[in-house]
Design a protein around this motif. Structure first.
Motif, mmCIF file in Angstrom:
data_model
loop_
_atom_site.group_PDB
_atom_site.id
_atom_site.type_symbol
_atom_site.label_atom_id
_atom_site.label_comp_id
_atom_site.label_asym_id
_atom_site.label_seq_id
_atom_site.Cartn_x
_atom_site.Cartn_y
_atom_site.Cartn_z
ATOM 1 N N HIS A 173 0.658 -1.168 0.045
ATOM 2 C CA HIS A 173 -0.030 -0.125 -0.030
ATOM 3 C C HIS A 173 0.839 1.293 -0.076
ATOM 4 N N LEU A 174 0.779 2.088 -0.749
ATOM 5 C CA LEU A 174 1.471 3.538 -1.045
ATOM 6 C C LEU A 174 0.567 4.594 -0.864
ATOM 7 N N SER A 175 0.917 5.596 -0.113
ATOM 8 C CA SER A 175 0.073 6.838 -0.202
ATOM 9 C C SER A 175 1.273 8.160 0.130
ATOM 10 N N SER A 176 0.965 9.297 -0.201
ATOM 11 C CA SER A 176 1.734 10.355 -0.087
ATOM 12 C C SER A 176 1.186 11.254 0.617
ATOM 13 N N LEU A 177 1.995 12.020 1.695
ATOM 14 C CA LEU A 177 1.421 13.143 2.551
ATOM 15 C C LEU A 177 0.816 14.088 1.843
ATOM 16 N N ALA A 178 1.035 14.383 0.734
ATOM 17 C CA ALA A 178 0.724 15.548 -0.280
ATOM 18 C C ALA A 178 -0.707 15.215 -0.639
ATOM 19 N N ALA A 218 1.775 7.538 15.313
ATOM 20 C CA ALA A 218 1.337 6.133 15.319
ATOM 21 C C ALA A 218 0.895 5.652 16.396
ATOM 22 N N VAL A 225 -0.825 11.773 10.704
ATOM 23 C CA VAL A 225 -0.126 12.745 10.737
ATOM 24 C C VAL A 225 -0.904 14.005 11.237
ATOM 25 N N THR A 273 -3.883 -2.806 7.466
ATOM 26 C CA THR A 273 -2.424 -2.765 8.217
ATOM 27 C C THR A 273 -2.686 -3.776 9.416
ATOM 28 N N GLY A 300 8.321 12.235 1.917
ATOM 29 C CA GLY A 300 6.867 12.324 1.994
ATOM 30 C C GLY A 300 5.925 11.278 1.588
ATOM 31 N N ASP A 301 6.416 10.038 1.086
ATOM 32 C CA ASP A 301 5.801 8.740 0.865
ATOM 33 C C ASP A 301 5.492 7.912 1.963
ATOM 34 N N PHE A 302 4.723 7.326 2.243
ATOM 35 C CA PHE A 302 4.199 6.173 2.970
ATOM 36 C C PHE A 302 4.136 4.760 2.413
ATOM 37 N N ALA A 303 4.429 3.748 2.729
ATOM 38 C CA ALA A 303 4.502 2.478 2.093
ATOM 39 C C ALA A 303 3.971 1.523 3.354
ATOM 40 N N MET A 304 3.490 0.476 2.924
ATOM 41 C CA MET A 304 3.121 -0.712 3.862
ATOM 42 C C MET A 304 3.363 -1.961 3.009
ATOM 43 N N ILE A 335 4.252 12.669 12.437
ATOM 44 C CA ILE A 335 3.574 11.283 12.606
ATOM 45 C C ILE A 335 3.143 10.901 14.010
ATOM 46 N N PHE A 383 -0.706 4.669 10.923
ATOM 47 C CA PHE A 383 0.266 6.092 10.892
ATOM 48 C C PHE A 383 -0.833 6.916 10.626
ATOM 49 N N PRO A 392 -2.315 8.325 6.587
ATOM 50 C CA PRO A 392 -1.735 7.726 5.390
ATOM 51 C C PRO A 392 -1.807 6.034 5.353
ATOM 52 N N ILE A 393 -1.775 5.409 6.696
ATOM 53 C CA ILE A 393 -2.018 3.908 6.954
ATOM 54 C C ILE A 393 -2.821 3.604 8.123
ATOM 55 N N ASP A 436 -6.667 0.283 5.250
ATOM 56 C CA ASP A 436 -5.653 -0.153 4.226
ATOM 57 C C ASP A 436 -5.276 -1.723 4.477
#
Lengths: 115, 115
Positions: free
Chosen positions: A2-7, A109, A41, A34, B82-86, A107, A39, A27-28, A32
């Motif tokens: 799984h990918l996501s970006s803060l922006a 968590a 922010v 997990t 700035g990216d998150f990954a799981m 962050i 996570f 973001p997580i 998703d």
């Protein structure tokens, strides 16, 4: 995977008593898939702070940008970009942005049961 | 309450087969009393990579600096600051720095049983 970006993560203003000028992104999270931990922010604008509160789960923090203070138990600690903090379960705590111009971004968590 | 800073956390070179030009720091771990999860930080120098491997626990990542690629299952994904990954448990994976000049620095959070 799984990918996501803060922006691009959706930003909401949490409705929490005692919070001022804070925004939340997730973001997580359990949505998703997990396995154990999520996570979030938080962005705390200048003059802003989280509630001074306590809860039965821990926080693991990383300061992405800015600087401020974290109150935990009876002491206050300076936090800045590049710092990590751990708040234990049931430990009273509050984060404050002490900059007059820059956001404090971190962050936060938590176990997936809470996000 | 536990505080640490990335600048001061001890940096070691992990002895892992298949790893190249990587360094590890452990700002939050079971030795600090974390209830469930630990935060490690990997610095992958230009040309470096982690092993292409699999294990029974997940990774939660945040890219602090730089850019690179993460291989997961049969695909490759670009990752940048700035990216998150799981990465899910038992998912084959590898991180690579694709910059010729800048380090790729990332948080790699895991259950405390593993750090």
């Amino acid at each position: 995977m799984h990918l996501s970006s803060l922006a691009k993560a959706k930003k909401t203003k949490p409705d929490m008593e005692g919070a001022k000028n804070i925004y939340k992104q997730i973001p997580i999270s359990k949505t998703d898939g997990t396995p154990a931990y999520s996570f979030r922010v938080f962005t705390i604008e200048p003059g802003g702070h989280t509630p001074h509160h306590t809860h039965p789960f821990e926080h693991l923090n990383y300061i992405i940008e800015g600087h401020g203070m974290v109150k935990a138990q009876d002491a206050e600690y300076e936090i800045k970009k590049g710092d990590f903090a751990m708040i234990l379960p049931n430990e009273p705590h509050q984060y404050r942005n002490t900059s007059e111009s820059k956001p404090l971004i971190m962050i936060c968590a938590v176990p997936k049961e809470y996000e």
